[in-house]
Design a protein around this motif. Structure first.
Motif, short mmCIF file in Angstrom:
data_model
loop_
_atom_site.label_atom_id
_atom_site.label_comp_id
_atom_site.label_asym_id
_atom_site.label_seq_id
_atom_site.Cartn_x
_atom_site.Cartn_y
_atom_site.Cartn_z
N THR A 154 0.84 -1.21 0.00
CA THR A 154 0.00 0.00 0.00
C THR A 154 0.87 1.26 0.00
O THR A 154 0.60 2.22 -0.72
CB THR A 154 -0.95 -0.02 1.22
OG1 THR A 154 -1.78 -1.19 1.12
CG2 THR A 154 -1.83 1.22 1.26
N ALA A 155 1.94 1.24 0.77
CA ALA A 155 2.87 2.37 0.79
C ALA A 155 3.52 2.57 -0.58
O ALA A 155 3.64 3.70 -1.07
CB ALA A 155 3.94 2.15 1.85
N LEU A 156 3.91 1.48 -1.21
CA LEU A 156 4.51 1.55 -2.55
C LEU A 156 3.54 2.21 -3.53
O LEU A 156 3.93 3.09 -4.32
CB LEU A 156 4.90 0.15 -3.04
CG LEU A 156 5.49 0.07 -4.43
CD1 LEU A 156 6.87 0.70 -4.47
CD2 LEU A 156 5.55 -1.37 -4.90
N LYS A 157 2.29 1.80 -3.48
CA LYS A 157 1.31 2.35 -4.42
C LYS A 157 0.96 3.80 -4.10
O LYS A 157 0.65 4.57 -5.01
CB LYS A 157 0.05 1.49 -4.45
CG LYS A 157 0.27 0.15 -5.11
CD LYS A 157 0.51 0.23 -6.62
CE LYS A 157 1.85 0.61 -7.10
NZ LYS A 157 2.01 0.85 -8.51
N THR A 158 1.07 4.18 -2.86
CA THR A 158 0.85 5.59 -2.52
C THR A 158 1.89 6.44 -3.25
O THR A 158 1.56 7.48 -3.83
CB THR A 158 0.92 5.81 -1.00
OG1 THR A 158 -0.12 5.04 -0.38
CG2 THR A 158 0.72 7.28 -0.65
N LEU A 159 3.14 6.00 -3.24
CA LEU A 159 4.20 6.75 -3.92
C LEU A 159 3.91 6.90 -5.41
O LEU A 159 3.98 8.00 -5.97
CB LEU A 159 5.55 6.06 -3.72
CG LEU A 159 6.10 6.04 -2.30
CD1 LEU A 159 7.36 5.18 -2.24
CD2 LEU A 159 6.37 7.44 -1.79
N SER A 160 3.60 5.79 -6.08
CA SER A 160 3.41 5.87 -7.54
C SER A 160 2.07 6.49 -7.91
O SER A 160 2.01 7.33 -8.81
CB SER A 160 3.55 4.49 -8.17
OG SER A 160 2.57 3.59 -7.69
N ASN A 161 1.00 6.11 -7.24
CA ASN A 161 -0.32 6.64 -7.60
C ASN A 161 -0.38 8.15 -7.42
O ASN A 161 -0.85 8.88 -8.30
CB ASN A 161 -1.43 5.99 -6.77
CG ASN A 161 -1.60 4.50 -7.02
OD1 ASN A 161 -2.27 3.83 -6.24
ND2 ASN A 161 -1.02 3.95 -8.07
N TYR A 162 0.12 8.64 -6.29
CA TYR A 162 0.07 10.08 -6.04
C TYR A 162 0.98 10.84 -6.99
O TYR A 162 0.64 11.93 -7.44
CB TYR A 162 0.44 10.38 -4.59
CG TYR A 162 -0.59 9.96 -3.56
CD1 TYR A 162 -1.65 9.11 -3.85
CD2 TYR A 162 -0.48 10.41 -2.26
CE1 TYR A 162 -2.57 8.72 -2.89
CE2 TYR A 162 -1.40 10.03 -1.28
CZ TYR A 162 -2.44 9.19 -1.60
OH TYR A 162 -3.34 8.82 -0.64
N THR A 163 2.14 10.27 -7.31
CA THR A 163 3.01 10.90 -8.30
C THR A 163 2.31 11.01 -9.64
O THR A 163 2.34 12.06 -10.29
CB THR A 163 4.33 10.11 -8.45
OG1 THR A 163 5.03 10.13 -7.21
CG2 THR A 163 5.20 10.69 -9.56
N ASN A 164 1.65 9.93 -10.06
CA ASN A 164 0.96 9.96 -11.35
C ASN A 164 -0.18 10.98 -11.36
O ASN A 164 -0.41 11.63 -12.39
CB ASN A 164 0.43 8.57 -11.70
CG ASN A 164 1.53 7.63 -12.09
OD1 ASN A 164 2.49 8.02 -12.74
ND2 ASN A 164 1.43 6.39 -11.68
N HIS A 165 -0.87 11.13 -10.25
CA HIS A 165 -1.94 12.14 -10.20
C HIS A 165 -1.35 13.55 -10.36
O HIS A 165 -1.85 14.34 -11.15
CB HIS A 165 -2.69 12.07 -8.86
CG HIS A 165 -3.43 10.80 -8.63
ND1 HIS A 165 -3.94 10.01 -9.63
CD2 HIS A 165 -3.76 10.18 -7.47
CE1 HIS A 165 -4.55 8.96 -9.11
NE2 HIS A 165 -4.45 9.03 -7.79
N LEU A 166 -0.31 13.81 -9.60
CA LEU A 166 0.30 15.14 -9.62
C LEU A 166 0.98 15.44 -10.96
O LEU A 166 0.84 16.53 -11.52
CB LEU A 166 1.31 15.25 -8.48
CG LEU A 166 1.95 16.60 -8.23
CD1 LEU A 166 0.90 17.64 -7.89
CD2 LEU A 166 2.98 16.49 -7.12
N ALA A 167 1.70 14.45 -11.48
CA ALA A 167 2.47 14.66 -12.72
C ALA A 167 1.65 14.40 -13.99
O ALA A 167 2.14 14.64 -15.09
CB ALA A 167 3.70 13.76 -12.72
N GLU A 168 0.43 13.89 -13.82
CA GLU A 168 -0.42 13.55 -14.97
C GLU A 168 0.34 12.68 -15.97
O GLU A 168 0.41 12.97 -17.17
CB GLU A 168 -0.97 14.82 -15.62
CG GLU A 168 -1.85 15.62 -14.69
CD GLU A 168 -2.37 16.93 -15.27
OE1 GLU A 168 -1.84 17.38 -16.33
OE2 GLU A 168 -3.30 17.49 -14.69
N THR A 169 0.90 11.62 -15.47
CA THR A 169 1.76 10.73 -16.25
C THR A 169 0.98 10.06 -17.38
O THR A 169 -0.05 9.43 -17.13
CB THR A 169 2.38 9.66 -15.34
OG1 THR A 169 2.93 10.30 -14.19
CG2 THR A 169 3.46 8.89 -16.07
#
Length: 189
Positions: A154-169
Motif C-alpha cells: 500500500t505504501a509503494l502504491k501511494t508513492l506511484s499513484n500520487y506521483t501519477n496524479h500530480l504529474a499527470e503521467t
C-alpha cells in the motif's frame, strides 16, 4: 497544473541517472513514471527500493498484484492499472483475477478474495482494521506477516499513484493496450 518534466538519461539529475539506466536495461525503455519521479531522485530511489523489497516478500506474484492493483483502483490511478495489468499478464496472474481487479468484482478463489478485501480495508480505513477483519483474514489462511506486507505494498502504491496524479503521467506505449478508465475520483467503494 504546472507540467512536470519527463526526464531522460541526459536531463535527469545525476542521482536519478543510475536508476533510469537500470530501468532501461530491465524494461528496454524508461517508464514515464520513472521519468517523472526522476525530478526528485530520493522519491525515485525510495520507490524502486520499496519495489525491490516487496519482490522479496512472502507473497506470490498473484498475491502481490492483487494488493497493488486493488490500491491502484482505489486510488484511481489509470497509469498504474494499465501498467500492472501488463505486468500481471507477463507474470502469469490468472485472467479471471486480473479482470476482477480491474472491474472491482469478487475473485472466485476465497483466499485471494480475502486478500483483496483486506487490501481494500487497509487503504480505505488507513490501517485501522477491526479485530473481526483481522480474524477473518487470518482464518482465510494468511499470517500476520502477510498483513504487514499489505501495508508495504500500500505504501509503494501511494508513492506511484500520487506521483501519477500530480504529474499527470501519460501511458507508455507498452501499457496502452491495457488502458483503464475505471472509477472516478469521487467513486465510493
Amino acid at each position: 497544473m504546472s507540467a512536470f518534466p519527463r526526464h531522460t538519461l541526459d536531463s535527469a539529475p545525476e542521482a536519478a541517472k543510475p536508476i533510469l539506466r537500470s530501468a532501461l536495461r530491465g524494461y528496454a525503455f524508461v517508464p514515464n513514471l520513472y521519468a517523472a519521479m526522476a525530478e526528485a531522485p530520493s522519491l525515485l530511489e525510495g520507490y524502486t527500493t520499496l519495489s525491490d523489497i516487496l519482490s522479496k516478500a512472502d507473497l506470490s506474484e498473484t498475491e502481490r498484484q492483487i494488493i497493488l492493483m486493488t490500491n491502484n483502483r482505489l486510488n484511481n490511478c489509470a497509469y498504474c492499472m494499465a501498467a500492472h495489468t501488463t505486468l500481471s499478464q507477463m507474470g502469469g496472474v490468472p485472467d479471471d483475477v486480473i479482470e476482477a481487479l480491474r472491474n472491482n468484482t469478487p475473485i472466485a478463489d476465497n483466499k485471494l478474495e480475502a486478500l483483496r478485501q483486506i487490501a481494500i480495508a487497509v487503504n480505505q480505513q488507513r490501517g485501522w482494521l477491526t479485530p473481526e477483519q483481522v480474524d477473518t483474514f487470518l482464518a482465510a489462511g494468511y499470517r500476520r506477516q502477510t498483513l504487514l506486507e499489505v501495508i508495504l505494498a500500500t505504501a509503494l502504491k501511494t508513492l506511484s499513484n500520487y506521483t501519477n496524479h500530480l504529474a499527470e503521467t501519460e501511458l507508455d506505449p507498452a501499457f496502452v493496450a491495457n488502458n483503464w478508465t475505471g472509477d472516478t475520483p469521487q467513486a465510493a467503494e
